[in-house]
Design a protein around this motif. Sequence first.
Motif, PDB file in Angstrom:
ATOM      1  N   GLY A 177     -18.442   1.798 -47.523  1.00  0.00           N
ATOM      2  CA  GLY A 177     -18.091   0.467 -47.009  1.00  0.00           C
ATOM      3  C   GLY A 177     -19.219  -0.548 -47.101  1.00  0.00           C
ATOM      4  O   GLY A 177     -19.101  -1.680 -46.630  1.00  0.00           O
ATOM      5  N   CYS A 178     -20.322  -0.170 -47.741  1.00  0.00           N
ATOM      6  CA  CYS A 178     -21.472  -1.075 -47.829  1.00  0.00           C
ATOM      7  C   CYS A 178     -21.379  -1.917 -49.095  1.00  0.00           C
ATOM      8  O   CYS A 178     -21.341  -1.375 -50.197  1.00  0.00           O
ATOM      9  N   LEU A 179     -21.322  -3.222 -48.932  1.00  0.00           N
ATOM     10  CA  LEU A 179     -21.176  -4.134 -50.079  1.00  0.00           C
ATOM     11  C   LEU A 179     -22.525  -4.697 -50.517  1.00  0.00           C
ATOM     12  O   LEU A 179     -22.629  -5.368 -51.546  1.00  0.00           O
ATOM     13  N   GLY A 180     -23.555  -4.472 -49.723  1.00  0.00           N
ATOM     14  CA  GLY A 180     -24.882  -4.968 -50.086  1.00  0.00           C
ATOM     15  C   GLY A 180     -25.881  -4.593 -49.006  1.00  0.00           C
ATOM     16  O   GLY A 180     -25.536  -4.543 -47.822  1.00  0.00           O
ATOM     17  N   TYR A 181     -27.094  -4.294 -49.420  1.00  0.00           N
ATOM     18  CA  TYR A 181     -28.126  -3.888 -48.449  1.00  0.00           C
ATOM     19  C   TYR A 181     -29.466  -4.171 -49.096  1.00  0.00           C
ATOM     20  O   TYR A 181     -29.756  -3.644 -50.175  1.00  0.00           O
TER      21      TYR A 181
ATOM     22  N   TYR B 281     -20.963  -5.494 -45.129  1.00  0.00           N
ATOM     23  CA  TYR B 281     -20.007  -4.388 -45.026  1.00  0.00           C
ATOM     24  C   TYR B 281     -18.585  -4.889 -45.233  1.00  0.00           C
ATOM     25  O   TYR B 281     -18.264  -6.032 -44.888  1.00  0.00           O
ATOM     26  N   ARG B 282     -17.729  -4.011 -45.709  1.00  0.00           N
ATOM     27  CA  ARG B 282     -16.336  -4.360 -45.991  1.00  0.00           C
ATOM     28  C   ARG B 282     -15.614  -4.807 -44.715  1.00  0.00           C
ATOM     29  O   ARG B 282     -14.824  -5.740 -44.723  1.00  0.00           O
ATOM     30  N   ASP B 283     -15.911  -4.169 -43.606  1.00  0.00           N
ATOM     31  CA  ASP B 283     -15.232  -4.463 -42.330  1.00  0.00           C
ATOM     32  C   ASP B 283     -16.074  -3.949 -41.154  1.00  0.00           C
ATOM     33  O   ASP B 283     -17.075  -3.255 -41.370  1.00  0.00           O
ATOM     34  N   PRO B 284     -15.661  -4.272 -39.904  1.00  0.00           N
ATOM     35  CA  PRO B 284     -16.457  -3.834 -38.744  1.00  0.00           C
ATOM     36  C   PRO B 284     -16.627  -2.301 -38.681  1.00  0.00           C
ATOM     37  O   PRO B 284     -17.687  -1.807 -38.276  1.00  0.00           O
ATOM     38  N   GLU B 285     -15.610  -1.579 -39.119  1.00  0.00           N
ATOM     39  CA  GLU B 285     -15.677  -0.114 -39.067  1.00  0.00           C
ATOM     40  C   GLU B 285     -16.789   0.408 -39.978  1.00  0.00           C
ATOM     41  O   GLU B 285     -17.534   1.332 -39.618  1.00  0.00           O
ATOM     42  N   ALA B 286     -16.929  -0.208 -41.136  1.00  0.00           N
ATOM     43  CA  ALA B 286     -17.985   0.218 -42.079  1.00  0.00           C
ATOM     44  C   ALA B 286     -19.362  -0.109 -41.505  1.00  0.00           C
ATOM     45  O   ALA B 286     -20.317   0.663 -41.662  1.00  0.00           O
ATOM     46  N   ALA B 287     -19.473  -1.240 -40.794  1.00  0.00           N
ATOM     47  CA  ALA B 287     -20.749  -1.600 -40.166  1.00  0.00           C
ATOM     48  C   ALA B 287     -21.107  -0.570 -39.096  1.00  0.00           C
ATOM     49  O   ALA B 287     -22.253  -0.118 -38.999  1.00  0.00           O
ATOM     50  N   GLN B 288     -20.117  -0.155 -38.324  1.00  0.00           N
ATOM     51  CA  GLN B 288     -20.364   0.861 -37.285  1.00  0.00           C
ATOM     52  C   GLN B 288     -20.695   2.208 -37.919  1.00  0.00           C
ATOM     53  O   GLN B 288     -21.595   2.910 -37.467  1.00  0.00           O
TER      54      GLN B 288
END
Lengths: 100, 100
Positions: free
Chosen positions: A34-38, A54-61
Amino acid sequence: MIVVLARLAIHPTLTQQFLDTAGQLVLASRQEPGCLGYELLSEGEGRYAFLERYRDPEAAQAHRKTDHFRTLGRAMGPFIDGPLQVIQLSGIDERAEAGA
Amino acid sequence: MIVVLARLAIHPTLTQQFLDTAGQLVLASRQEPGCLGYELLSEGEGRYAFLERYRDPEAAQAHRKTDHFRTLGRAMGPFIDGPLQVIQLSGIDERAEAGA
């Protein structure tokens, strides 16, 4: 979509150890589904920031529960001078933005 | 490479006018030759941020001299509640970052 800017100051004498550890975190985090950039960015004068997307809040978590985040985050602790500032932002529907 | 995060609060009753004007600024800025990315993000509770990315410091400066930035920036003035916070960051050589 979620963007995170995590800002931190580094003890000047520990810069290279920080960059080594941060580099590992960047490379590992980019592999998360879910990581779109880092990326690691510099604010100058010993201040740095991780810019994460991140794609969405779940991916950030999910990122914060990964082994690499926990392990490398703990390893970075001694390099960090003072508190982190974490700014979390979310994408805006471009049509609403353009008044469509 | 330069990244800018420009954070601002908006008077709640003027949100849609802000979004309309901001949308025009986003679309126009993305056309600039040195602009690698330009988006409006939300921090919630009436706070927004422009996340901008430029090829180099010169492109970041050129943006602030464009007609669209000056005109639309001025038009947004009445919508903004309080001072802007502008965070400017620069890219780090990824090899140094990974301890190569």
